[in-house]
Motif scaffolding. Structure first.
Motif, PDB file in Angstrom:
ATOM      1  N   CYS A 115      -4.763 -68.449  68.901  1.00 19.27           N
ATOM      2  CA  CYS A 115      -3.792 -69.648  69.462  1.00 19.27           C
ATOM      3  C   CYS A 115      -3.301 -70.275  68.291  1.00 19.27           C
ATOM      4  O   CYS A 115      -2.322 -70.783  68.435  1.00 19.27           O
ATOM      5  CB  CYS A 115      -4.893 -70.435  70.112  1.00 19.27           C
ATOM      6  SG  CYS A 115      -5.760 -69.894  71.712  1.00 19.27           S
ATOM      7  N   TYR A 116      -3.827 -70.589  67.090  1.00 18.17           N
ATOM      8  CA  TYR A 116      -3.371 -71.201  66.022  1.00 18.17           C
ATOM      9  C   TYR A 116      -2.477 -70.340  65.567  1.00 18.17           C
ATOM     10  O   TYR A 116      -1.231 -70.844  65.141  1.00 18.17           O
ATOM     11  CB  TYR A 116      -4.524 -71.340  64.932  1.00 18.17           C
ATOM     12  CG  TYR A 116      -4.108 -71.502  63.403  1.00 18.17           C
ATOM     13  CD1 TYR A 116      -3.227 -72.610  63.556  1.00 18.17           C
ATOM     14  CD2 TYR A 116      -4.623 -70.909  62.360  1.00 18.17           C
ATOM     15  CE1 TYR A 116      -2.751 -73.046  62.004  1.00 18.17           C
ATOM     16  CE2 TYR A 116      -4.217 -71.172  61.133  1.00 18.17           C
ATOM     17  CZ  TYR A 116      -3.190 -72.188  60.795  1.00 18.17           C
ATOM     18  OH  TYR A 116      -2.649 -72.378  59.641  1.00 18.17           O
ATOM     19  N   GLY A 117      -2.235 -69.075  65.237  1.00 19.15           N
ATOM     20  CA  GLY A 117      -1.398 -68.204  64.960  1.00 19.15           C
ATOM     21  C   GLY A 117      -0.056 -68.133  65.787  1.00 19.15           C
ATOM     22  O   GLY A 117       1.173 -68.024  65.364  1.00 19.15           O
ATOM     23  N   ASN A 118      -0.326 -68.337  66.845  1.00 16.48           N
ATOM     24  CA  ASN A 118       0.551 -68.430  67.979  1.00 16.48           C
ATOM     25  C   ASN A 118       1.786 -69.581  67.617  1.00 16.48           C
ATOM     26  O   ASN A 118       2.960 -69.288  67.678  1.00 16.48           O
ATOM     27  CB  ASN A 118       0.184 -68.309  69.290  1.00 16.48           C
ATOM     28  CG  ASN A 118       1.280 -67.996  70.632  1.00 16.48           C
ATOM     29  OD1 ASN A 118       2.279 -67.235  70.174  1.00 16.48           O
ATOM     30  ND2 ASN A 118       0.830 -68.364  71.624  1.00 16.48           N
ATOM     31  N   ILE A 119       1.185 -70.639  67.431  1.00 11.25           N
ATOM     32  CA  ILE A 119       1.956 -71.781  67.292  1.00 11.25           C
ATOM     33  C   ILE A 119       2.434 -71.714  65.572  1.00 11.25           C
ATOM     34  O   ILE A 119       3.623 -72.102  65.835  1.00 11.25           O
ATOM     35  CB  ILE A 119       1.168 -73.153  67.240  1.00 11.25           C
ATOM     36  CG1 ILE A 119       0.540 -73.464  68.902  1.00 11.25           C
ATOM     37  CG2 ILE A 119       1.640 -74.188  66.938  1.00 11.25           C
ATOM     38  CD1 ILE A 119       1.902 -73.650  69.758  1.00 11.25           C
ATOM     39  N   GLN A 120       1.657 -71.274  64.857  1.00  5.30           N
ATOM     40  CA  GLN A 120       2.151 -71.265  63.648  1.00  5.30           C
ATOM     41  C   GLN A 120       3.384 -70.307  63.230  1.00  5.30           C
ATOM     42  O   GLN A 120       4.362 -70.864  62.727  1.00  5.30           O
ATOM     43  CB  GLN A 120       0.800 -70.608  62.688  1.00  5.30           C
ATOM     44  CG  GLN A 120       1.264 -70.347  61.260  1.00  5.30           C
ATOM     45  CD  GLN A 120       0.349 -69.718  60.298  1.00  5.30           C
ATOM     46  OE1 GLN A 120      -0.259 -68.439  60.781  1.00  5.30           O
ATOM     47  NE2 GLN A 120      -0.047 -70.183  59.263  1.00  5.30           N
ATOM     48  N   TYR A 121       3.639 -69.277  64.005  1.00  6.38           N
ATOM     49  CA  TYR A 121       4.476 -68.387  64.004  1.00  6.38           C
ATOM     50  C   TYR A 121       5.939 -69.092  64.596  1.00  6.38           C
ATOM     51  O   TYR A 121       7.149 -68.665  64.102  1.00  6.38           O
ATOM     52  CB  TYR A 121       4.248 -66.829  64.070  1.00  6.38           C
ATOM     53  CG  TYR A 121       3.427 -66.100  63.155  1.00  6.38           C
ATOM     54  CD1 TYR A 121       3.795 -65.851  61.797  1.00  6.38           C
ATOM     55  CD2 TYR A 121       2.134 -66.028  63.297  1.00  6.38           C
ATOM     56  CE1 TYR A 121       3.148 -65.598  60.953  1.00  6.38           C
ATOM     57  CE2 TYR A 121       1.271 -65.478  62.360  1.00  6.38           C
ATOM     58  CZ  TYR A 121       1.837 -65.252  61.301  1.00  6.38           C
ATOM     59  OH  TYR A 121       0.820 -64.655  60.006  1.00  6.38           O
ATOM     60  N   LEU A 122       5.688 -69.558  65.591  1.00  3.84           N
ATOM     61  CA  LEU A 122       6.948 -70.076  66.360  1.00  3.84           C
ATOM     62  C   LEU A 122       7.408 -71.164  65.483  1.00  3.84           C
ATOM     63  O   LEU A 122       8.749 -71.366  65.375  1.00  3.84           O
ATOM     64  CB  LEU A 122       6.345 -70.550  67.674  1.00  3.84           C
ATOM     65  CG  LEU A 122       7.543 -71.245  68.340  1.00  3.84           C
ATOM     66  CD1 LEU A 122       8.797 -70.434  68.694  1.00  3.84           C
ATOM     67  CD2 LEU A 122       7.129 -72.142  69.769  1.00  3.84           C
ATOM     68  N   GLN A 123       6.642 -72.082  64.942  1.00  2.00           N
ATOM     69  CA  GLN A 123       7.016 -73.152  63.838  1.00  2.00           C
ATOM     70  C   GLN A 123       7.715 -72.504  62.656  1.00  2.00           C
ATOM     71  O   GLN A 123       8.557 -73.009  62.229  1.00  2.00           O
ATOM     72  CB  GLN A 123       5.752 -73.882  63.456  1.00  2.00           C
ATOM     73  CG  GLN A 123       4.907 -74.725  64.573  1.00  2.00           C
ATOM     74  CD  GLN A 123       5.922 -76.165  64.781  1.00  2.00           C
ATOM     75  OE1 GLN A 123       5.628 -76.643  65.850  1.00  2.00           O
ATOM     76  NE2 GLN A 123       6.737 -76.520  63.997  1.00  2.00           N
TER      77      GLN A 123
END
Length: 548
Positions: free
Chosen positions: A345-353
């Protein structure tokens, strides 16, 4: 902060001592925290630290600290450490990226409320957005570890090469032989303005005893690889005696883990006062390829528990390292489970950002209301499709539509179907979707197992975010009816001004199966994404009354 590495900073192998580096990282982060707060600050926690390269004598290291976000009475500070040679202007390498939590204290030693951080650059906006995701990882760390220990046996936590190591071990060593105890007296030079011991000093003492434990097993100097998440349970002050106990917890094929427990006491009325648990931490050291490593036998009293927990922490380190990897191939075909859920979940937001933060997008087509851009890096094509809103729709209502992929079939001509598989939390869900293929008409449709993470803005005019990535689920295996396809990174950014949506931006890091969706538009052979954006706009216009 800039430091030249001298002889007093290195071990006998002329490599920068890990404890010295931890001390510098803490000092640099503390200076940044105090600049924002205008008051003395103390370290509360340190996120997992992974050291990417060694620093040698004669080199110079640069530490850059920045307050990423404030949370009421605490703040996150990020520190980037790079190194290079004095006689070379280029060739700098990243040593580590550290994230630390601090609180500010008033004159009575109580925590104070911190001002809201105002971002002035795209880099600061990126750090601000991701800070709340890292905070979730910190909060769920203990829960994730307990879940892992309850769901796995020790043998299943080891890789196949670590289950049979008869050729690897040369002799047997009892874990008790690696136990080390050291007592330190806290002097004024070790403490801040309030007399509380610097967190970096505590960590330096901890790394010192941990390296001795590791060295006793390796019969030589150990090289620090990583430090697990550190929580400071309570302060120690000038005059305290700090007792540090370390022991090797487990030995793996290429590394070993050392656990350190820190307690403090002081003399009261001529007697030794009660001991206070300050913190505990776990240090991982590299095992050289040519080392003759003895077989580790856990000490009798509590060794098996610590050995099992060390194996669980190692799995968490590997999960986090590869799930959050910048390499695209590491982010595909990742199996979803309760243990690595928080990292996914953290990585999902991180890579979109991160994808949204790039400023080198190239425009390939544009109209009054639409814009299509592409970006290439390491043979990976990414694209950005922007819809400029002509009507004053509320950003929150646009977000409610786009965060649920089941609603996408109502406006996206490519989407065939979508169903909810599992609601992980209020902000994260798993879906199975099926889409038309862009290949020949007879081609099978593409199906996806997707993790969708939606985040509302935490400050005025921050965008709404809907991040999408593929995961693997055992209960949804590939079938002959569809062609299983994966998405490394995709999602929507809903830009707003005072609650009114100004733009909807869609990002996608394509793969070979999906690239044909984009290349026809780029080459001018079709207008697929212009058509899709137009369908989205028409859908919004039909619901105009309820969106305003």
């Amino acid at each position: 902060m800039n430091q030249v590495i001298h002889s007093e900073h290195v071990n006998k192998c002329s490599v920068l001592d890990g404890g010295q580096l931890l001390k510098w990282v803490d000092i640099c982060a503390c200076l940044s925290a105090e600049r924002l707060a205008g008051r003395p600050c103390v370290t509360v926690s340190v996120d997992d630290l992974h050291f990417e390269c060694e620093v040698n004598i004669g080199q110079v290291i640069t530490l850059k600290a920045l307050v990423n976000r404030t949370f009421n009475t605490s703040m996150e500070v990020g520190v980037k450490v790079i190194c290079g040679d004095l006689d070379k202007a280029t060739g700098q390498k990243t040593v580590c990226d550290a994230f630390m939590t601090f609180v500010a204290l008033d004159t009575s030693g109580k925590k104070i409320r911190l001002p809201q951080l105002l971002c002035s650059s795209s880099e600061q906006n990126l750090c601000y957005s991701l800070a709340s995701e890292r905070r979730k990882v910190r909060i769920s760390y203990s829960k994730t570890l307990k879940s892992l220990l309850s769901n796995y046996k020790l043998n299943s936590l080891l890789s196949p090469s670590e289950k049979t190591q008869d050729d690897f071990f040369q002799e047997i060593v009892d874990g008790e032989a690696t136990r080390v105890q050291s007592v330190e007296l806290v002097l004024p030079s070790h403490a801040n303005h309030h007399g509380n011991t610097f967190g970096g000093q505590i960590m330096a003492w901890m790394e010192n005893v941990a390296s001795i434990s590791a060295g006793r097993l390796l019969l030589g100097v150990a090289s620090l690889r990583s430090v697990d998440m550190v929580y400071f349970r309570g302060p120690s002050t000038v005059g305290d005696r700090v007792v540090l106990n370390s022991i090797v917890n487990n030995v793996f094929r290429d590394s070993l883990e050392v656990g350190v427990r820190v307690e403090a006491y002081r003399y009261e009325n001529g007697f030794i006062g009660s001991s206070r648990h300050i913190n505990s931490a776990f240090f991982t050291y590299d095992i050289p390829s040519d080392a003759h490593v003895p077989e580790y036998i856990p000490e009798a009293m509590d060794g098996e528990r610590r050995q099992r927990e060390a194996a669980a922490r190692r799995k968490m380190r590997l999960d986090r390292r590869y799930i959050l990897s910048k390499r695209r191939q590491d982010r595909l075909s990742v199996t979803w489970n309760d243990v690595n859920a928080v990292f996914l979940c953290y990585g999902n937001i991180q890579y979109l950002q991160r994808l949204a933060a790039f400023n080198d997008w190239q425009t390939v087509s544009t109209t009054d209301t639409m814009l299509l851009c592409i970006r290439e890096e390491d043979d990976v094509l990414s694209f950005k499709a922007t819809l400029k809103m002509a009507e004053k729709y509320k950003a929150e209502k646009i977000f409610e539509i786009l965060k649920d992929p089941r609603k996408r079939a109502k406006w996206d001509p490519i989407m065939i179907s979508c169903r909810l598989v599992k609601k992980v939390s209020d902000e994260d869900s798993l879906y199975h979707s099926v889409m038309h293929s862009k290949a020949e008409a007879s081609a099978l449709p593409n199906d996806f197992v997707l993790l969708v993470s939606d985040r509302r803005p935490s400050s005025d005019n921050e965008p709404y975010r809907v991040a999408i990535r593929s995961v693997t689920l055992d209960q949804i295996p590939p079938t002959d009816l569809c062609s299983r396809t994966e998405v490394a990174c995709a999602g929507f950014m809903i830009l707003q001004e005072d609650g009114i949506c100004t733009e909807v931006v869609y990002y996608n890091e394509t793969n070979p199966k999906l690239v044909s969706y984009v290349t026809c538009d780029v080459a001018g052979l079709s207008g697929l994404y212009s058509h899709v954006l137009g369908c989205m706009q028409n859908y919004f216009n039909k619901r105009s009354a309820e969106l305003k």
